[in-house]
Motif scaffolding. Structure first.
Motif, mmCIF file in Angstrom:
data_model
loop_
_atom_site.group_PDB
_atom_site.id
_atom_site.type_symbol
_atom_site.label_atom_id
_atom_site.label_comp_id
_atom_site.label_asym_id
_atom_site.label_seq_id
_atom_site.Cartn_x
_atom_site.Cartn_y
_atom_site.Cartn_z
ATOM 1 N N GLU A 82 19.169 -15.450 8.342
ATOM 2 C CA GLU A 82 18.140 -16.042 7.497
ATOM 3 C C GLU A 82 16.979 -15.090 7.261
ATOM 4 O OE1 GLU A 82 16.914 -19.892 8.741
ATOM 5 O OE2 GLU A 82 18.955 -20.650 8.833
ATOM 6 N N SER A 100 21.050 -14.211 2.833
ATOM 7 C CA SER A 100 21.338 -15.144 3.928
ATOM 8 C C SER A 100 22.745 -15.714 3.824
ATOM 9 C CB SER A 100 20.327 -16.284 3.943
ATOM 10 O OG SER A 100 19.055 -15.811 4.244
ATOM 11 N N TYR A 149 17.928 -15.678 -0.489
ATOM 12 C CA TYR A 149 18.957 -16.711 -0.304
ATOM 13 C C TYR A 149 20.356 -16.088 -0.357
ATOM 14 C CZ TYR A 149 21.804 -20.861 -1.061
ATOM 15 O OH TYR A 149 22.772 -21.825 -0.951
ATOM 16 N N ASP A 207 12.299 -12.529 11.941
ATOM 17 C CA ASP A 207 12.765 -12.357 10.559
ATOM 18 C C ASP A 207 13.680 -11.133 10.409
ATOM 19 O OD1 ASP A 207 13.118 -12.508 7.836
ATOM 20 O OD2 ASP A 207 11.108 -11.823 7.327
ATOM 21 N N GLY A 240 16.501 -11.096 8.758
ATOM 22 C CA GLY A 240 17.005 -11.064 7.386
ATOM 23 C C GLY A 240 16.065 -10.329 6.441
ATOM 24 N N ARG A 269 16.324 -15.181 17.967
ATOM 25 C CA ARG A 269 16.707 -15.915 16.752
ATOM 26 C C ARG A 269 15.508 -16.354 15.908
ATOM 27 N NH1 ARG A 269 20.528 -19.289 17.201
ATOM 28 N NH2 ARG A 269 20.211 -20.165 15.166
ATOM 29 N N ASP A 293 24.745 -14.484 6.853
ATOM 30 C CA ASP A 293 24.444 -15.541 7.814
ATOM 31 C C ASP A 293 23.223 -15.201 8.666
ATOM 32 O OD1 ASP A 293 25.199 -18.195 8.666
ATOM 33 O OD2 ASP A 293 25.604 -17.287 10.624
ATOM 34 N N GLY A 310 21.830 -15.874 16.782
ATOM 35 C CA GLY A 310 22.057 -16.010 15.349
ATOM 36 C C GLY A 310 22.823 -14.869 14.705
ATOM 37 N N ARG A 317 13.644 -15.395 7.117
ATOM 38 C CA ARG A 317 12.481 -16.198 7.489
ATOM 39 C C ARG A 317 12.278 -16.043 8.986
ATOM 40 N NH1 ARG A 317 14.010 -22.501 8.247
ATOM 41 N NH2 ARG A 317 15.443 -22.125 9.943
#
Length: 196
Positions: free
Chosen positions: A69, A63, A60, A166, A168, A163, A67, A15, A71
């Motif tokens: 995330e 992210s 958000y 968390d 992000g 991936r 790119d 990711g 979560r």
């Protein structure tokens, strides 16, 4: 850093592919960064603009821009791995030189792995871990002494699981932290209490 094809494939599956592409195209503006720091209020983790009041970077937004995330599962940290030389050699293919107990200069990863061409699957995975440690040390886990903690290797044992963590959330927290620290150094104390 040019990466071997096998390493790029694993980075994409983890990711981080588009994040790395975005970093390689990044052009920074010291004036823009300075302006944003001046508008940062550390008490609310937000920018304060006179025309629109408070604004912040939401998970958000982070992210969408990176790119990565915000979560996933908590990142597994093994604080004892700094003492496990056999684990370093297995995961990286070599023993990195320690800066302090459990930390390595992140440039060591770039210098060491830049000069190697992985041939076997094990070498490709070791090269991937080295690149990810460099990436983490320069972005998501950046610190002021340019080191990265070997405790992060525990999240890279099984590269197919990377991936699912968390990353992000860590990146956004690091961004908030450095914006607050930098705003303090620039005279923007305690969320605007010292503003003129």
């Amino acid at each position: 850093m040019d990466l071997p094809v096998g390493v790029c494939q694993i980075i994409d599956k983890a990711g981080f592919g588009l994040f790395c592409v975005g970093l390689s195209c990044l052009i920074t503006s010291r004036f823009l960064l300075g302006t944003l720091v001046e508008k940062w209020w550390d008490t609310t983790n937000s920018f304060h603009f006179s025309t629109v009041e408070d604004m912040t970077m939401t998970p958000y937004d982070f992210s969408m821009l990176t790119d990565i995330e915000v979560r996933g599962r908590p990142i597994p940290y093994d604080t004892d791995i700094g003492e496990w030389e056999a684990a370093w050699i297995y995961l990286l293919g070599t023993r990195p030189p320690l800066f302090r107990l459990g930390t390595v200069w992140y440039n060591w990863f770039a210098d060491h792995f830049r000069e190697t061409q992985p041939k076997t699957l094990e070498e490709i995975e070791q090269h991937t871990r080295g690149f990810q440690m460099f990436l983490f040390g320069t972005t998501l886990f950046a610190d002021r002494v340019n080191t990265v903690g070997l405790y992060l290797l525990s999240a890279l044992v099984d590269l197919s699981q990377v991936r699912h963590y968390d990353w992000g959330g860590v990146g956004l927290a690091t961004l908030y932290n450095y914006m607050s620290l930098t705003s303090h150094r620039s005279g923007n104390r305690a969320g605007g209490y010292w503003r003129a």
